[in-house]
Design an enzyme around this catalytic site. Structure first.
Site: not given
Ligand code: DX5
Ligand code: ZN
Length: 229
Positions: A12, A37, A39, A41, A70, A72, A141, A146, A148, A176
């Site tokens: 990601s 990946h 993200d 948001m 992805h 969100m 999930m 939201g 990492g 994820d």
């Molecule tokens: C969280 C994201 C993830 C995130 C995962 O909302 O959708 O893709 O980047 O990060 P890690 O691997 O650090 O948990």
């Molecule tokens: Zn994600």
């Protein structure tokens, strides 16, 4: 994009250098990433804002393989065509983002992409039972979306339930959140085959020093594949 259930590691870029997305994608693919990946948001569906379709379009030429986007965001439907034009291969929407996931998945496929549906930790596997014939991926999930770097939430029972519901259908199970060499074998054993990892891939490395990315990807892959040997 042909279907198979081999383990795929999807770094990601949320955990990468935001001023260097192109170079980060090139580096992490060279170091063994299967998918990238991405993200998205909106500060509304989740309490954080990243970027939208124009950034995805800018990143696209730097990705040779699969661009796994992805979303969100809520609503989703008004933006599907923009993400198709940006070059997304897989577009995943949250089932919690609106009342019409069936329509959304059909629209994603109609726009030429693989259709993914994501489930927050509080949503049961059975919520997607009626859309498995029009989905290409279910994202479980293992954190509340939201951010990492959050702690892994054990969703193995949900993954097993989903694996049984999916049966022989060509549908990926993606995980994820909080995936690392400790948690990867747990989710792989339960039936997941696409492992998203942000912090655990990008830690200790940079565009100038990308070999840690390779070591991190190898460690996650070996841990996940080890459950089969
Ligand atoms: C969280 C994201 C993830 C995130 C995962 O909302 O959708 O893709 O980047 O990060 P890690 O691997 O650090 O948990
Ligand atoms: Zn994600």
């Amino acid at each position: 994009m042909s279907f198979d259930r081999s383990i795929k590691i999807a770094p990601s870029i949320l955990a990468s250098d935001f001023a260097n997305f192109g170079a980060e994608c090139t580096a992490v693919e060279a170091e063994g990433a299967d998918w990238i990946h991405v993200d998205v948001m909106d500060g509304h569906f989740v309490p954080n804002i990243t970027f939208g379709p124009s950034t995805c379009a800018a990143i696209r030429p730097h990705i040779k393989g699969v661009m796994d986007v992805h979303l969100m965001i809520a609503p989703v439907d008004p933006y599907i065509d923009a993400f198709a034009e940006a070059g997304a291969d897989v577009l995943t929407a949250h089932i919690e983002a609106g009342p019409h996931i069936h329509r959304t998945l059909q629209a994603i496929r109609a726009a030429g992409m693989k259709a993914g549906v994501a489930l927050n930790p509080g949503t049961p596997a059975e919520a997607v039972a009626e859309v498995l014939d029009i989905a290409d991926l279910v994202c479980v999930m293992t954190v509340n979306p939201g951010f990492g770097g959050q702690r892994f939430i054990d969703m193995r029972d949900k993954i097993r339930a989903l694996r049984a519901l999916i049966g022989d259908r060509p549908v990926h199970i993606e995980i994820d959140g909080g995936v690392d060499p400790m948690t990867a074998p747990l989710v792989a054993e339960a039936g997941a085959n696409v492992l998203v990892a942000g912090s655990a891939v990008f830690k200790d490395g940079s565009v100038q020093n990308s070999s840690p990315y390779g070591a991190n990807i190898k460690a996650i892959r070996a841990a996940a594949e080890g459950v089969w040997t």
